[in-house]
Design a protein around this motif. Structure first.
Motif, short mmCIF file in Angstrom:
data_model
loop_
_atom_site.label_atom_id
_atom_site.label_comp_id
_atom_site.label_asym_id
_atom_site.label_seq_id
_atom_site.Cartn_x
_atom_site.Cartn_y
_atom_site.Cartn_z
N CYS A 14 -21.96 1.77 27.84
CA CYS A 14 -22.95 2.69 27.26
C CYS A 14 -23.83 3.28 28.36
N LEU A 15 -24.46 4.38 28.02
CA LEU A 15 -25.45 5.01 28.90
C LEU A 15 -26.77 5.07 28.15
N SER A 16 -27.84 5.19 28.91
CA SER A 16 -29.13 5.44 28.28
C SER A 16 -29.43 6.93 28.43
N PRO A 17 -30.29 7.48 27.59
CA PRO A 17 -30.59 8.91 27.67
C PRO A 17 -31.12 9.35 29.04
N ASP A 18 -31.77 8.45 29.77
CA ASP A 18 -32.35 8.84 31.05
C ASP A 18 -31.43 8.62 32.25
N THR A 19 -30.18 8.23 32.00
CA THR A 19 -29.20 8.10 33.08
C THR A 19 -29.00 9.47 33.72
N GLU A 20 -28.98 9.51 35.04
CA GLU A 20 -28.78 10.78 35.74
C GLU A 20 -27.32 11.19 35.68
N VAL A 94 -28.56 12.49 31.04
CA VAL A 94 -27.64 12.40 29.92
C VAL A 94 -28.25 13.00 28.66
N ALA A 95 -29.54 12.75 28.42
CA ALA A 95 -30.21 13.27 27.22
C ALA A 95 -30.10 14.79 27.11
#
Length: 151
Positions: A14-20, A94-95
């Protein structure tokens, strides 16, 4: 009858919304995956990031046609659509690039429905949720594996 729970991968990257974005690209390529769920701190699905969303960033910005009447400039394309395109092309996290509120399936969704979604909507990855919580993921390969398991 085969259902999502039978074929889903539960060890989900998974990724978080703030992942670049560069980090997200690295994760997709390193793991040979087409899409990755985006979750918040409570493991609730907030979006999905697909390779196509990242490829979209390489798209050139279309110049909207304009129409001039009596010194007034009237854009002929939707300013909302133009704004969304600009945001996606210039996404740093990512967001900004993910698809929000993606189509999901539940653990008891039949394989036939999963296959239909993938074919009709051109999805390569479907998150499996219980309410808002991410519990698994199904990719094209997971569906294809059922063909060799049948006797």
């Amino acid at each position: 009858m085969i259902i999502a729970e039978d074929i889903m991968e539960t060890n989900v990257i998974c990724l978080s919304p703030d992942t670049e974005i560069p980090k997200a690209v690295e994760i997709l390529l390193k793991n040979h995956i087409n899409g990755v769920p985006v979750v918040n701190d409570n493991n609730e699905l907030v979006g999905i990031l697909c390779q196509s969303d990242l490829i979209f960033q390489q798209k050139t910005m279309p110049i909207p046609p304009i129409f001039t009447i009596l010194d007034s400039i009237i854009p002929l394309s939707s300013s909302k659509k133009l704004e969304d395109t600009l945001k996606k092309i210039s996404a740093a996290t990512v967001a900004q690039a993910m698809i929000q509120d993606p189509i999901t399936v539940s653990a008891d969704t039949p394989l036939s429905e999963i296959a239909s979604l993938m074919v009709e909507k051109h999805f390569h990855t479907l998150p499996v949720v219980d309410g808002k919580k991410l519990v698994g993921i199904i990719g094209k390969e997971d569906v294809l594996k059922t063909l060799i398991q049948k006797e």
